[in-house]
Scaffold this motif. Structure first.
Motif, PDB file in Angstrom:
ATOM      1  N   PRO A 145       0.806  -1.220   0.000  1.00 16.02           N
ATOM      2  CA  PRO A 145       0.000   0.000   0.000  1.00 16.02           C
ATOM      3  C   PRO A 145       0.836   1.266   0.000  1.00 16.02           C
ATOM      4  CG  PRO A 145      -0.061  -1.101   2.144  1.00 16.02           C
ATOM      5  CD  PRO A 145       0.554  -2.065   1.186  1.00 16.02           C
ATOM      6  N   ASP A 146       2.108   1.160   0.387  1.00 20.04           N
ATOM      7  CA  ASP A 146       2.975   2.345   0.332  1.00 20.04           C
ATOM      8  C   ASP A 146       3.597   2.507  -1.038  1.00 20.04           C
ATOM      9  OD1 ASP A 146       4.777   0.299   0.202  1.00 20.04           O
ATOM     10  OD2 ASP A 146       5.970   0.905   1.945  1.00 20.04           O
ATOM     11  N   GLY A 147       3.156   1.681  -2.005  1.00 19.93           N
ATOM     12  CA  GLY A 147       3.719   1.750  -3.345  1.00 19.93           C
ATOM     13  C   GLY A 147       4.958   0.913  -3.516  1.00 19.93           C
ATOM     14  N   GLY A 148       5.467   0.335  -2.432  1.00 17.19           N
ATOM     15  CA  GLY A 148       6.660  -0.481  -2.548  1.00 17.19           C
ATOM     16  C   GLY A 148       7.913   0.307  -2.813  1.00 17.19           C
ATOM     17  N   LEU A 149       7.828   1.636  -2.686  1.00 14.44           N
ATOM     18  CA  LEU A 149       8.960   2.463  -3.074  1.00 14.44           C
ATOM     19  C   LEU A 149       9.665   3.099  -1.880  1.00 14.44           C
ATOM     20  CD1 LEU A 149       7.571   4.261  -6.231  1.00 14.44           C
ATOM     21  CD2 LEU A 149       8.892   2.176  -6.090  1.00 14.44           C
ATOM     22  N   ASN A 150       9.334   2.672  -0.660  1.00 16.55           N
ATOM     23  CA  ASN A 150       9.952   3.305   0.493  1.00 16.55           C
ATOM     24  C   ASN A 150      11.313   2.718   0.843  1.00 16.55           C
ATOM     25  OD1 ASN A 150       7.913   5.116   0.878  1.00 16.55           O
ATOM     26  ND2 ASN A 150       6.756   3.801   2.273  1.00 16.55           N
ATOM     27  N   SER A 151      11.720   1.666   0.164  1.00 16.30           N
ATOM     28  CA  SER A 151      12.971   0.994   0.512  1.00 16.30           C
ATOM     29  C   SER A 151      14.192   1.700  -0.048  1.00 16.30           C
ATOM     30  CB  SER A 151      12.947  -0.434  -0.026  1.00 16.30           C
ATOM     31  OG  SER A 151      12.980  -0.415  -1.444  1.00 16.30           O
ATOM     32  N   LEU A 152      14.044   2.664  -0.954  1.00 19.66           N
ATOM     33  CA  LEU A 152      15.123   3.381  -1.637  1.00 19.66           C
ATOM     34  C   LEU A 152      15.893   2.519  -2.613  1.00 19.66           C
ATOM     35  CD1 LEU A 152      16.604   5.810   1.043  1.00 19.66           C
ATOM     36  CD2 LEU A 152      14.517   5.944  -0.271  1.00 19.66           C
ATOM     37  N   SER A 153      15.454   1.309  -2.880  1.00 22.46           N
ATOM     38  CA  SER A 153      16.044   0.487  -3.930  1.00 22.46           C
ATOM     39  C   SER A 153      15.033   0.314  -5.044  1.00 22.46           C
ATOM     40  CB  SER A 153      16.466  -0.885  -3.400  1.00 22.46           C
ATOM     41  OG  SER A 153      17.564  -0.769  -2.545  1.00 22.46           O
ATOM     42  N   ARG A 154      15.504   0.338  -6.261  1.00 23.23           N
ATOM     43  CA  ARG A 154      14.624   0.168  -7.421  1.00 23.23           C
ATOM     44  C   ARG A 154      15.248  -0.866  -8.355  1.00 23.23           C
ATOM     45  NH1 ARG A 154      12.935   3.177  -4.272  1.00 23.23           N
ATOM     46  NH2 ARG A 154      11.934   5.220  -4.517  1.00 23.23           N
ATOM     47  N   ILE A 155      14.407  -1.695  -8.915  1.00 21.75           N
ATOM     48  CA  ILE A 155      14.858  -2.590  -9.965  1.00 21.75           C
ATOM     49  C   ILE A 155      14.637  -1.871 -11.290  1.00 21.75           C
ATOM     50  CG2 ILE A 155      14.633  -4.854 -11.015  1.00 21.75           C
ATOM     51  CD1 ILE A 155      15.559  -4.877  -8.101  1.00 21.75           C
ATOM     52  N   THR A 156      15.698  -1.550 -11.988  1.00 20.55           N
ATOM     53  CA  THR A 156      15.589  -0.855 -13.271  1.00 20.55           C
ATOM     54  C   THR A 156      16.060  -1.773 -14.386  1.00 20.55           C
ATOM     55  OG1 THR A 156      17.820   0.078 -13.505  1.00 20.55           O
ATOM     56  CG2 THR A 156      16.326   1.199 -11.977  1.00 20.55           C
ATOM     57  N   LEU A 213      18.509  -1.352 -16.040  1.00 15.84           N
ATOM     58  CA  LEU A 213      19.978  -1.336 -16.022  1.00 15.84           C
ATOM     59  C   LEU A 213      20.538  -1.935 -14.742  1.00 15.84           C
ATOM     60  CD1 LEU A 213      20.584   2.240 -17.489  1.00 15.84           C
ATOM     61  CD2 LEU A 213      20.604   0.052 -18.692  1.00 15.84           C
ATOM     62  N   GLY A 214      19.677  -2.512 -13.902  1.00 13.00           N
ATOM     63  CA  GLY A 214      20.132  -3.093 -12.652  1.00 13.00           C
ATOM     64  C   GLY A 214      19.506  -2.391 -11.464  1.00 13.00           C
ATOM     65  N   THR A 215      19.938  -2.783 -10.272  1.00  9.53           N
ATOM     66  CA  THR A 215      19.362  -2.238  -9.050  1.00  9.53           C
ATOM     67  C   THR A 215      19.956  -0.872  -8.733  1.00  9.53           C
ATOM     68  OG1 THR A 215      19.027  -4.452  -8.142  1.00  9.53           O
ATOM     69  CG2 THR A 215      18.996  -2.625  -6.588  1.00  9.53           C
ATOM     70  N   ALA A 216      19.072   0.085  -8.534  1.00 13.89           N
ATOM     71  CA  ALA A 216      19.487   1.435  -8.146  1.00 13.89           C
ATOM     72  C   ALA A 216      19.311   1.588  -6.646  1.00 13.89           C
ATOM     73  CB  ALA A 216      18.641   2.470  -8.877  1.00 13.89           C
ATOM     74  N   SER A 217      20.315   2.127  -5.993  1.00 12.05           N
ATOM     75  CA  SER A 217      20.236   2.383  -4.558  1.00 12.05           C
ATOM     76  C   SER A 217      20.311   3.875  -4.313  1.00 12.05           C
ATOM     77  CB  SER A 217      21.374   1.680  -3.817  1.00 12.05           C
ATOM     78  OG  SER A 217      21.264   0.281  -3.955  1.00 12.05           O
ATOM     79  N   ASN A 251      29.758   4.235  -2.425  1.00 17.03           N
ATOM     80  CA  ASN A 251      29.034   4.968  -1.389  1.00 17.03           C
ATOM     81  C   ASN A 251      27.820   5.637  -2.013  1.00 17.03           C
ATOM     82  OD1 ASN A 251      28.092   6.578   0.661  1.00 17.03           O
ATOM     83  ND2 ASN A 251      29.977   7.753   0.919  1.00 17.03           N
ATOM     84  N   VAL A 252      26.651   5.107  -1.735  1.00 20.60           N
ATOM     85  CA  VAL A 252      25.437   5.577  -2.393  1.00 20.60           C
ATOM     86  C   VAL A 252      25.078   7.004  -1.973  1.00 20.60           C
ATOM     87  CG1 VAL A 252      23.797   4.722  -0.672  1.00 20.60           C
ATOM     88  CG2 VAL A 252      23.105   4.858  -3.065  1.00 20.60           C
ATOM     89  N   SER A 253      25.626   7.465  -0.860  1.00 27.29           N
ATOM     90  CA  SER A 253      25.325   8.829  -0.423  1.00 27.29           C
ATOM     91  C   SER A 253      26.283   9.856  -1.014  1.00 27.29           C
ATOM     92  CB  SER A 253      25.369   8.923   1.106  1.00 27.29           C
ATOM     93  OG  SER A 253      26.680   8.699   1.580  1.00 27.29           O
ATOM     94  N   ALA A 254      27.347   9.398  -1.680  1.00 28.14           N
ATOM     95  CA  ALA A 254      28.342  10.316  -2.246  1.00 28.14           C
ATOM     96  C   ALA A 254      27.808  10.960  -3.520  1.00 28.14           C
ATOM     97  CB  ALA A 254      29.646   9.580  -2.535  1.00 28.14           C
ATOM     98  N   LEU A 255      28.022  12.243  -3.663  1.00 28.44           N
ATOM     99  CA  LEU A 255      27.589  12.960  -4.856  1.00 28.44           C
ATOM    100  C   LEU A 255      28.706  12.946  -5.898  1.00 28.44           C
ATOM    101  CD1 LEU A 255      25.784  15.917  -3.084  1.00 28.44           C
ATOM    102  CD2 LEU A 255      24.721  14.033  -4.343  1.00 28.44           C
ATOM    103  N   PRO A 256      28.370  13.114  -7.169  1.00 32.28           N
ATOM    104  CA  PRO A 256      29.391  13.015  -8.216  1.00 32.28           C
ATOM    105  C   PRO A 256      30.402  14.143  -8.160  1.00 32.28           C
ATOM    106  CG  PRO A 256      27.287  13.724  -9.137  1.00 32.28           C
ATOM    107  CD  PRO A 256      27.014  13.322  -7.729  1.00 32.28           C
ATOM    108  N   LEU A 257      31.640  13.821  -8.552  1.00 30.46           N
ATOM    109  CA  LEU A 257      32.641  14.855  -8.748  1.00 30.46           C
ATOM    110  C   LEU A 257      32.263  15.688  -9.961  1.00 30.46           C
ATOM    111  CD1 LEU A 257      35.898  12.763  -8.168  1.00 30.46           C
ATOM    112  CD2 LEU A 257      34.805  14.345  -6.565  1.00 30.46           C
ATOM    113  N   ALA A 258      32.665  16.941  -9.972  1.00 31.26           N
ATOM    114  CA  ALA A 258      32.383  17.840 -11.095  1.00 31.26           C
ATOM    115  C   ALA A 258      33.246  17.463 -12.296  1.00 31.26           C
ATOM    116  CB  ALA A 258      32.666  19.278 -10.679  1.00 31.26           C
ATOM    117  N   CYS A 259      32.908  18.020 -13.444  1.00 32.01           N
ATOM    118  CA  CYS A 259      33.778  17.907 -14.607  1.00 32.01           C
ATOM    119  C   CYS A 259      34.936  18.894 -14.449  1.00 32.01           C
ATOM    120  CB  CYS A 259      32.992  18.203 -15.883  1.00 32.01           C
ATOM    121  SG  CYS A 259      31.769  16.934 -16.293  1.00 32.01           S
ATOM    122  N   PRO A 260      36.101  18.605 -15.063  1.00 28.34           N
ATOM    123  CA  PRO A 260      37.265  19.485 -14.909  1.00 28.34           C
ATOM    124  C   PRO A 260      36.948  20.931 -15.261  1.00 28.34           C
ATOM    125  CG  PRO A 260      37.928  17.418 -15.901  1.00 28.34           C
ATOM    126  CD  PRO A 260      36.427  17.392 -15.841  1.00 28.34           C
TER     127      PRO A 260
END
Length: 559
Positions: free
Chosen positions: A52-63, A65-69, A107-116
């Motif tokens: 009933p919560d949509g199944g989306l509260n776990s923060l994992s998705r099957i896409t 291209l594979g599992t997204a965390s 590290n799923v919480s890490a944000l991407p590095l910028a481009c040069p």
């Protein structure tokens, strides 16, 4: 009540959720362990009953291209950083074939590095930078078919990133009930001055980002057919390049262009060649092997020279202009139309929003010059426009000294220069573009921010900290809702713009209940709405008979 035909499915589902796995060497078979409930909760027929919560509260998705965390963003949305493409230096990027975190991180919480980019620690950037950050409202289910907003950052095509100040898309995603994707792409010489002749690599990176979103959006509750691209400054220029690229047309249905310096137009091939030749001269490297081994510091140094001297200093490519000389080029094969008044616009049906801020040029003018006497107005105009255009500008009624230009009893010509710069680089060229867009069949909604929030860096220019002065970039945090301690006027405009964006993402029209009517532009009247104020913006020098006619834009003058 559950319909009869679903009962067998539900019984099987319950059994599957409770069955114990038989002894099996999973690792030997290299089959990842998957929670059956996560799969079942993504089946439209079952998610309503089992999840009933949509199944989306776990923060994992099957896409596909594979599992997204992901992680829970502090502002409330679910946040997913991901690498959308890879590339070798000065080669076309290749769309990702699996879900990977940016920069090889685990590290799923890490944000991407910028481009040069210049003036940034080398530890903060990487050539492996083709990444995006997705912000997903927790309320979305797989059946939501929510719109997707793809944000393209600005920075004159040489700086910026998906993690720049104010670009946390969480509040915007929640307010618009949409997926917000903030994208980064190759900048400067690495994205636009390939010695091997590959053009528009940075633009083609964004094409891959849109292809990636098309593949994965449904797994997060988004619709791949409801994509709007939005950006500010050079990010808006990037959008104009995508509008001029037929191969990109099917990847989005509407566009938002904030503070696009349309006056410059796309680079013509001859001007791009001048920039490229100067870049190759400065790196002193002609072979492919040598270019592949160049240090990033040497590339950025040569890039800085090209940027700073194209239309100033050495002035070897005046048609490039001084604000963003490195930019997309109309190569005739990928970008096939200039989308300016030097040629007819192709027929279109896409709706667009075109906005500017009230004092676009203030940070540039006041940050470059001390107080100037009135006698300096014409000579400084001539540095940009040449003698003929300057004579018309100086002699017009639009740019005469006003009471606001008097400081300590003396006229400060910077006030006039600011109005000229705002008009020709952004406001009037945007109005001209919008009228042509409507002529070609599309809807355009034009506006000007008269309330803003001072963007970091603008506080170095004192005028940008004054009340009622809205400088370039001061619209960004209004749209994203990331203003710290907003005033009542800022809070009201944040709410208004996010309501308008939600309506535009949904149906291509920014009008929403309880808000002032935003009339669409016509070929004779753009109906520019005062965003944060009331009524419409006066035309002034944006009358079709002045800018673009009596005084040519740069793209007309040089081409």
């Amino acid at each position: 009540m559950v319909s009869a035909f679903l009962v067998p499915l539900l019984l099987q589902a319950v059994l599957l959720l409770n069955v114990q796995a038989a002894p099996l060497d999973i690792e030997a078979l290299r089959i990842p362990k998957v929670d059956p409930k996560k799969i079942l909760c993504q089946l439209p027929l079952l998610e309503r009953y089992l999840c009933p919560d949509g199944g989306l509260n776990s923060l994992s998705r099957i896409t596909v291209l594979g599992t997204a965390s992901g992680v829970l963003d502090p502002e409330g949305a679910h946040r997913y950083p991901v690498r959308y493409a890879k590339s070798n230096r000065w080669a076309l990027s290749n769309l990702a074939t699996s879900w990977e975190l940016p920069n090889g991180s685990n590290n799923v919480s890490a944000l991407p590095l910028a481009c040069p980019q210049p003036d940034v620690s080398s530890s903060a950037y990487s050539e492996d930078c083709l990444s995006m950050v997705l912000y997903v409202p927790p309320s979305l289910t797989l059946a939501s078919q929510a719109p997707v907003l793809v944000w393209i950052h600005g920075g004159s095509f040489v700086v910026g990133s998906a993690t720049a100040t104010g670009l946390d898309g969480s509040k915007l995603a929640l307010a618009t009930n949409s997926i917000v994707a903030v994208v980064q792409y190759r900048l400067g010489a690495l994205g636009f001055l390939a010695p091997n002749g590959n053009t528009n690599l940075g633009v083609k990176d964004v094409i891959n980002a849109l292809e990636f979103i098309k593949k994965v959006a449904p797994s997060f509750g988004g619709s791949s057919s409801k994509v709007t691209i939005a950006g500010q400054s050079s990010g808006a220029t990037m959008i104009r390049a995508l509008l001029a690229a037929p191969s990109a047309s099917s990847l989005f249905r509407s566009s938002i262009l904030q503070s696009d310096p349309i006056n410059y137009g796309h680079l013509r091939p001859a001007t791009n060649t001048l920039l490229l030749n100067k870049f190759k001269e400065k790196v002193g490297c002609s072979s492919a092997a040598c270019q592949a081994g160049l240090a990033l510091g040497d590339i950025l140094s040569a890039q800085n020279y090209v940027f700073n001297n194209a239309a100033l200093g050495d002035n070897f490519a005046p048609a490039a202009g001084s604000a963003q000389p490195i930019r997309p080029v109309i190569d005739g094969s990928f970008i096939t139309t200039p989308l300016d008044t030097t040629a007819s616009f192709p027929s279109t049906s896409k709706p667009i929003l075109v906005t500017t801020v009230q004092h676009e040029a203030a940070s540039m003018i006041y940050g470059s010059f001390p107080a100037l006497p009135e006698e300096a107005f014409a000579p400084i105009c001539a540095m940009t426009f040449g003698d003929a255009r300057t004579e018309t500008v100086v002699g017009s009624p639009y740019y005469q000294p006003s009471p606001s230009s008097v400081v300590n009893g003396q006229i400060d010509a910077r006030a006039q220069l600011q109005v000229v710069g705002t008009d020709y680089l952004w406001k009037c060229s945007g109005w001209t573009f919008s009228r042509a867009w409507v002529q070609a069949g599309g809807n355009a909604f034009v506006g000007q921010y008269v309330v803003g929030a001072s963007y970091p860096g603008n506080d170095r220019v004192s005028i940008c900290t004054q009340p009622n002065v809205i400088c370039h970039q001061d619209d960004i945090q209004i749209v994203f809702g990331t203003v710290e301690n907003p005033s009542s006027a800022q809070s009201a405009l944040i709410s208004e713009m996010q309501q308008r964006y939600k309506a535009f993402l949904t149906n291509g029209n920014p009008n929403a209940g309880g808000l002032a009517t935003w009339a669409p532009a016509t070929t004779s009247d753009v109906h520019s709405l005062r965003l944060g104020g009331t009524g419409e913006v006066s035309a002034g020098a944006c009358d079709p008979g002045f800018w673009g006619s009596s005084v040519e834009y740069d793209y007309q003058f040089y081409n």
